[in-house]
Design an enzyme around this catalytic site. Structure first.
Site, mmCIF file in Angstrom:
data_model
loop_
_atom_site.group_PDB
_atom_site.id
_atom_site.type_symbol
_atom_site.label_atom_id
_atom_site.label_comp_id
_atom_site.label_asym_id
_atom_site.label_seq_id
_atom_site.Cartn_x
_atom_site.Cartn_y
_atom_site.Cartn_z
ATOM 1 C CB CYS A 56 -0.919 0.000 1.218
ATOM 2 S SG CYS A 56 -1.843 -1.530 1.473
ATOM 3 N N PRO A 62 2.111 7.730 -0.499
ATOM 4 C CG PRO A 62 2.909 9.679 0.533
ATOM 5 C CD PRO A 62 2.023 8.486 0.775
ATOM 6 N N GLY A 63 4.627 6.798 -1.178
ATOM 7 C CA GLY A 63 5.898 6.159 -1.497
ATOM 8 C C GLY A 63 7.048 6.456 -0.562
ATOM 9 C CE LYS A 110 5.090 4.161 6.682
ATOM 10 N NZ LYS A 110 4.236 5.216 6.063
ATOM 11 C CG ASP A 168 2.241 2.079 5.963
ATOM 12 O OD1 ASP A 168 2.249 2.083 7.205
ATOM 13 O OD2 ASP A 168 2.069 3.112 5.278
ATOM 14 C CB CYS A 192 0.122 6.715 10.806
ATOM 15 S SG CYS A 192 -1.194 6.993 9.595
#
Length: 412
Positions: free
Chosen positions: A241, A244-245, A247, A311, A364
């Site tokens: 998932c 916006p990339g 991680k 995530d 989060c």
């Protein structure tokens, strides 16, 4: 007055039209005082229940939404800003003249003046109902946190969510080490939670450091996820998932852009965010796929990855300091709905892990339904996985967002 007018418009849209304050604030042009508008918007939203309760005691009937939003802003300014009271009242009253041909102008003026004559609300830190009002959170959420984490920790979370957010940066290890970045400019300072965590005294987005891809914006707790993935150069990685990339790109940068990393994102528009950030940071080792993470085996080989990062989408209760509008709109049933989606993604993701490989689950948010109980579900449903690590990071302890991270190993 135009700055207060603009703040009012954003507050109204956020409260009653489902808009995101952060997105609306990005659209404010340089003709305005963006810093002031941001403070007024986020300050009012952070304290939304407290300011409403302050002025509501002086009205007998429910008011129009536009009037309610305007009074929220006015009371926030009276209680928390250093602007002269008379100027605040004059500005708010002037704006009220735009609502239904001055129909509410006298009422707005009277309510604000009554607030000036009245002492601030006195609320305790002992009763959940008063805690929820004092720190402007839904009461059901306060009860949930107390049940999951205890009274004292809940109180710290509530207080922390009223504080201002800061921009946290991550050094791009692919291009520069953290130590070398710190030596480039005295305005950089080192963080204390994550190895690549840095801060900049100024507008980083206008600097060559940002434009040349030496830094990215990423919260410190979020940065820890890549370190728990702990990828070797030879590992094939899957981020289920991704957008916006941040991680996935962090993982790639730690490996100096070597190895294979597949990033899956449902929405095409958000996939562009990943590709654009890769281009800015000089990352080429990430393949981006547009697909639903609930059906990964439709496009990717099963048991093909040494490390699978899950995530999952979550309620975001750990990032409310920076996105206070979340607490205005979140409902108990939202948690129940997202738990179902998370489990579907877990069911899909476990199939992708090689024997001896790892699944890293992160959110989060802070509630055990989306965190510990999801790991319990995974372990009960898939006995060939073993829990190796589990941690809840509470933001108030580190001046970061709150995060949950668990690492599980697939047993051969």
């Amino acid at each position: 007055m135009k700055n207060i007018q603009k703040a009012y418009e954003i507050i109204y849209a956020t409260q009653y039209q489902g808009a995101y304050a952060s997105l609306l604030l990005k659209q404010v042009d340089d003709d305005y005082n963006v810093a002031l508008i941001t403070e007024l918007v986020y300050g009012t939203i952070r304290n939304y229940r407290y300011v409403f309760a302050t002025w509501r005691q002086f009205t007998e009937t429910k008011l129009k939404q536009k009037v309610s939003a305007l009074l929220d802003l006015g009371v926030y300014m009276l209680r928390f800003s250093d602007k002269p009271d008379y100027a605040i009242v004059n500005n708010i009253v002037e704006i009220s003249k735009q609502i239904e041909k001055k129909r509410y102008t006298k009422l707005v003026n009277a309510v604000l003046n009554n607030c000036l004559k009245t002492d601030p609300l006195v609320l305790s830190d002992d009763q959940p109902s008063e805690m929820a009002l004092k720190y402007s959170h839904p009461e059901w959420l306060v009860h949930l946190w107390i049940a999951h984490y205890g009274h004292e920790r809940t109180l710290e979370i509530l207080k922390y969510n009223l504080t201002r957010n800061t921009v946290t940066l991550r050094s791009n290890h692919h291009k520069i080490s953290t130590d070398d970045l710190l030596k480039m400019d005295d305005r950089f300072s080192k963080g204390h939670l994550a190895p690549e965590e840095v801060y900049f005294d100024g507008n980083i987005f206008e600097t060559e450091y940002f434009k040349k891809g030496l830094v990215s914006v990423q919260d410190a707790a979020s940065q820890l996820v890549a370190h728990h993935v702990n990828a070797n150069v030879d590992d094939t990685i899957l981020d289920t998932c991704s957008a916006p990339g941040t991680k996935a790109i962090h993982i790639a940068s730690l490996r100096h852009d070597k190895g294979k990393l597949d990033a899956v994102e449902l929405h095409e528009s958000r996939s562009h965010l990943i590709r654009n950030e890769c281009a800015r940071l000089g990352i080429e080792s990430i393949r981006v796929f547009n697909h639903d993470a609930r059906f990964l085996s439709d496009i990717l080989d099963e048991e093909a990855y040494e490390k699978v990062l899950v995530d999952v989408p979550c309620t975001g209760l750990g990032v409310m300091r920076g996105k206070p509008e979340i607490k205005m709109h979140i409902k108990p049933e939202d948690i129940d709905s997202i738990v179902i989606l998370q489990r579907e993604i877990i069911d899909s993701s476990v199939k992708m892990v090689k024997d001896g490989g790892s699944l890293i689950y992160s959110t989060c948010t802070i509630n055990k339904k989306e965190n510990e109980q999801q790991i319990k579900y995974l372990l009960n449903t898939y006995p060939n996985f073993k829990l190796k690590f589990e941690e809840t990071i509470f933001g108030y302890e580190h001046q970061s967002d709150s995060f949950y991270i668990a690492v599980l190993e697939r047993i051969a």
